[in-house]
Scaffold this motif. Structure first.
Motif, PDB file in Angstrom:
ATOM      1  N   ALA A 112      42.277 -65.980  -6.817  1.00 38.06           N
ATOM      2  CA  ALA A 112      41.877 -65.970  -5.407  1.00 38.06           C
ATOM      3  C   ALA A 112      41.082 -67.215  -5.018  1.00 38.06           C
ATOM      4  O   ALA A 112      41.030 -67.572  -3.835  1.00 38.06           O
ATOM      5  CB  ALA A 112      41.043 -64.722  -5.119  1.00 38.06           C
ATOM      6  N   MET A 115      41.842 -69.898  -1.998  1.00 37.46           N
ATOM      7  CA  MET A 115      42.812 -69.400  -1.013  1.00 37.46           C
ATOM      8  C   MET A 115      42.181 -69.363   0.379  1.00 37.46           C
ATOM      9  O   MET A 115      40.967 -69.245   0.516  1.00 37.46           O
ATOM     10  CB  MET A 115      43.304 -68.012  -1.415  1.00 37.46           C
ATOM     11  CG  MET A 115      44.109 -68.015  -2.708  1.00 37.46           C
ATOM     12  SD  MET A 115      44.713 -66.367  -3.142  1.00 37.46           S
ATOM     13  CE  MET A 115      46.118 -66.259  -2.060  1.00 37.46           C
ATOM     14  N   LYS A 116      43.023 -69.433   1.376  1.00 38.55           N
ATOM     15  CA  LYS A 116      42.553 -69.369   2.755  1.00 38.55           C
ATOM     16  C   LYS A 116      41.985 -67.981   3.040  1.00 38.55           C
ATOM     17  O   LYS A 116      42.420 -66.983   2.470  1.00 38.55           O
ATOM     18  CB  LYS A 116      43.702 -69.645   3.725  1.00 38.55           C
ATOM     19  CG  LYS A 116      44.204 -71.060   3.661  1.00 38.55           C
ATOM     20  CD  LYS A 116      45.336 -71.248   4.658  1.00 38.55           C
ATOM     21  CE  LYS A 116      45.855 -72.666   4.611  1.00 38.55           C
ATOM     22  NZ  LYS A 116      46.995 -72.855   5.516  1.00 38.55           N
ATOM     23  N   LYS A 117      41.033 -67.949   3.969  1.00 37.66           N
ATOM     24  CA  LYS A 117      40.342 -66.708   4.310  1.00 37.66           C
ATOM     25  C   LYS A 117      41.315 -65.610   4.730  1.00 37.66           C
ATOM     26  O   LYS A 117      41.209 -64.467   4.300  1.00 37.66           O
ATOM     27  CB  LYS A 117      39.318 -66.967   5.415  1.00 37.66           C
ATOM     28  CG  LYS A 117      38.518 -65.751   5.788  1.00 37.66           C
ATOM     29  CD  LYS A 117      37.492 -66.062   6.862  1.00 37.66           C
ATOM     30  CE  LYS A 117      36.728 -64.805   7.219  1.00 37.66           C
ATOM     31  NZ  LYS A 117      35.747 -65.041   8.262  1.00 37.66           N
ATOM     32  N   GLU A 118      42.287 -65.961   5.548  1.00 32.83           N
ATOM     33  CA  GLU A 118      43.234 -64.938   6.027  1.00 32.83           C
ATOM     34  C   GLU A 118      44.080 -64.378   4.877  1.00 32.83           C
ATOM     35  O   GLU A 118      44.422 -63.189   4.878  1.00 32.83           O
ATOM     36  CB  GLU A 118      44.107 -65.453   7.172  1.00 32.83           C
ATOM     37  CG  GLU A 118      44.856 -66.735   6.886  1.00 32.83           C
ATOM     38  CD  GLU A 118      44.080 -68.000   7.261  1.00 32.83           C
ATOM     39  OE1 GLU A 118      44.702 -69.064   7.259  1.00 32.83           O
ATOM     40  OE2 GLU A 118      42.870 -67.943   7.549  1.00 32.83           O
ATOM     41  N   ASN A 119      44.399 -65.210   3.879  1.00 36.12           N
ATOM     42  CA  ASN A 119      45.132 -64.711   2.716  1.00 36.12           C
ATOM     43  C   ASN A 119      44.270 -63.764   1.890  1.00 36.12           C
ATOM     44  O   ASN A 119      44.751 -62.724   1.415  1.00 36.12           O
ATOM     45  CB  ASN A 119      45.612 -65.871   1.842  1.00 36.12           C
ATOM     46  CG  ASN A 119      46.597 -66.771   2.559  1.00 36.12           C
ATOM     47  OD1 ASN A 119      46.257 -67.893   2.884  1.00 36.12           O
ATOM     48  ND2 ASN A 119      47.789 -66.276   2.826  1.00 36.12           N
ATOM     49  N   LEU A 120      43.004 -64.126   1.724  1.00 34.45           N
ATOM     50  CA  LEU A 120      42.091 -63.255   0.987  1.00 34.45           C
ATOM     51  C   LEU A 120      41.905 -61.919   1.693  1.00 34.45           C
ATOM     52  O   LEU A 120      41.841 -60.869   1.046  1.00 34.45           O
ATOM     53  CB  LEU A 120      40.737 -63.945   0.800  1.00 34.45           C
ATOM     54  CG  LEU A 120      40.729 -65.143  -0.158  1.00 34.45           C
ATOM     55  CD1 LEU A 120      39.367 -65.824  -0.143  1.00 34.45           C
ATOM     56  CD2 LEU A 120      41.095 -64.712  -1.560  1.00 34.45           C
ATOM     57  N   GLU A 121      41.835 -61.948   3.023  1.00 39.95           N
ATOM     58  CA  GLU A 121      41.694 -60.700   3.791  1.00 39.95           C
ATOM     59  C   GLU A 121      42.925 -59.816   3.593  1.00 39.95           C
ATOM     60  O   GLU A 121      42.800 -58.597   3.434  1.00 39.95           O
ATOM     61  CB  GLU A 121      41.464 -61.013   5.261  1.00 39.95           C
ATOM     62  CG  GLU A 121      40.085 -61.594   5.532  1.00 39.95           C
ATOM     63  CD  GLU A 121      39.910 -62.114   6.961  1.00 39.95           C
ATOM     64  OE1 GLU A 121      40.895 -62.185   7.720  1.00 39.95           O
ATOM     65  OE2 GLU A 121      38.764 -62.453   7.298  1.00 39.95           O
ATOM     66  N   ALA A 122      44.121 -60.410   3.591  1.00 39.91           N
ATOM     67  CA  ALA A 122      45.346 -59.631   3.390  1.00 39.91           C
ATOM     68  C   ALA A 122      45.372 -59.009   1.997  1.00 39.91           C
ATOM     69  O   ALA A 122      45.730 -57.840   1.831  1.00 39.91           O
ATOM     70  CB  ALA A 122      46.574 -60.531   3.598  1.00 39.91           C
ATOM     71  N   ILE A 123      44.975 -59.786   1.001  1.00 40.78           N
ATOM     72  CA  ILE A 123      44.931 -59.277  -0.377  1.00 40.78           C
ATOM     73  C   ILE A 123      43.905 -58.162  -0.494  1.00 40.78           C
ATOM     74  O   ILE A 123      44.143 -57.144  -1.160  1.00 40.78           O
ATOM     75  CB  ILE A 123      44.639 -60.431  -1.362  1.00 40.78           C
ATOM     76  CG1 ILE A 123      45.832 -61.384  -1.399  1.00 40.78           C
ATOM     77  CG2 ILE A 123      44.306 -59.894  -2.750  1.00 40.78           C
ATOM     78  CD1 ILE A 123      45.561 -62.691  -2.106  1.00 40.78           C
TER      79      ILE A 123
END
Length: 146
Positions: A112, A115-123
């Motif tokens: 992680a 990674m971009k914030k939005e990708n981390l939020e999705a994960i």
């Protein structure tokens, strides 16, 4: 500290560091720590036997230089040895790190990183769904700045 532990607070806290904190990822013996402390600070007078005595409470008055060196070695503030709140916080953080290590979460965290914030939020959403499916309690992240 256990209610039945009759060692001095310093002994218990130092022993806790030896048992739970792993500088450079390994368990350290008294002799190994003494050797490393002397390598970093050749003027420091310390040996494995003396550290053992401090951990058991047989000795209880280390020099300020030794306490500072031990704190640096284990990555804690010197106040850890004297301040109940600092000690509690340190041991709580160490327990969390150890739980992550044991649970294999480190591999997930490494993936992680960056990674971009939005990708981390999705994960995070997906992981929360899996937690719910497994009947695990929801996670509240008090360190989240939002």
């Amino acid at each position: 500290m256990s209610e039945t532990d009759d060692r001095p607070v310093l002994a218990v806290r130092l022993d806790d560091l030896f048992r739970t904190v792993r500088p450079k990822g390994k368990h350290w013996t008294n002799a190994d720590v003494a050797e490393e402390l002397k390598r970093v600070n050749p003027d420091l007078r310390v040996g494995g036997v003396y550290l053992s005595q401090l951990r058991t409470g047989k000795r209880s008055n280390p020099s300020p230089d030794l306490l500072a060196a031990l704190a640096r070695f284990f990555g804690v503030s010197v106040s850890y040895f004297f301040d109940d709140e600092v000690a509690k916080s340190v041991l709580s953080e160490v327990a969390a790190i150890e739980a992550l290590r044991q649970a294999g979460v480190r591999a997930v965290a490494m993936r992680a990183a960056g990674m971009k914030k939005e990708n981390l939020e999705a994960i995070t959403v997906i992981m929360d769904q899996y937690r719910q499916l497994q009947g695990l309690p929801p996670v509240t992240d008090s360190s989240d700045p939002e």
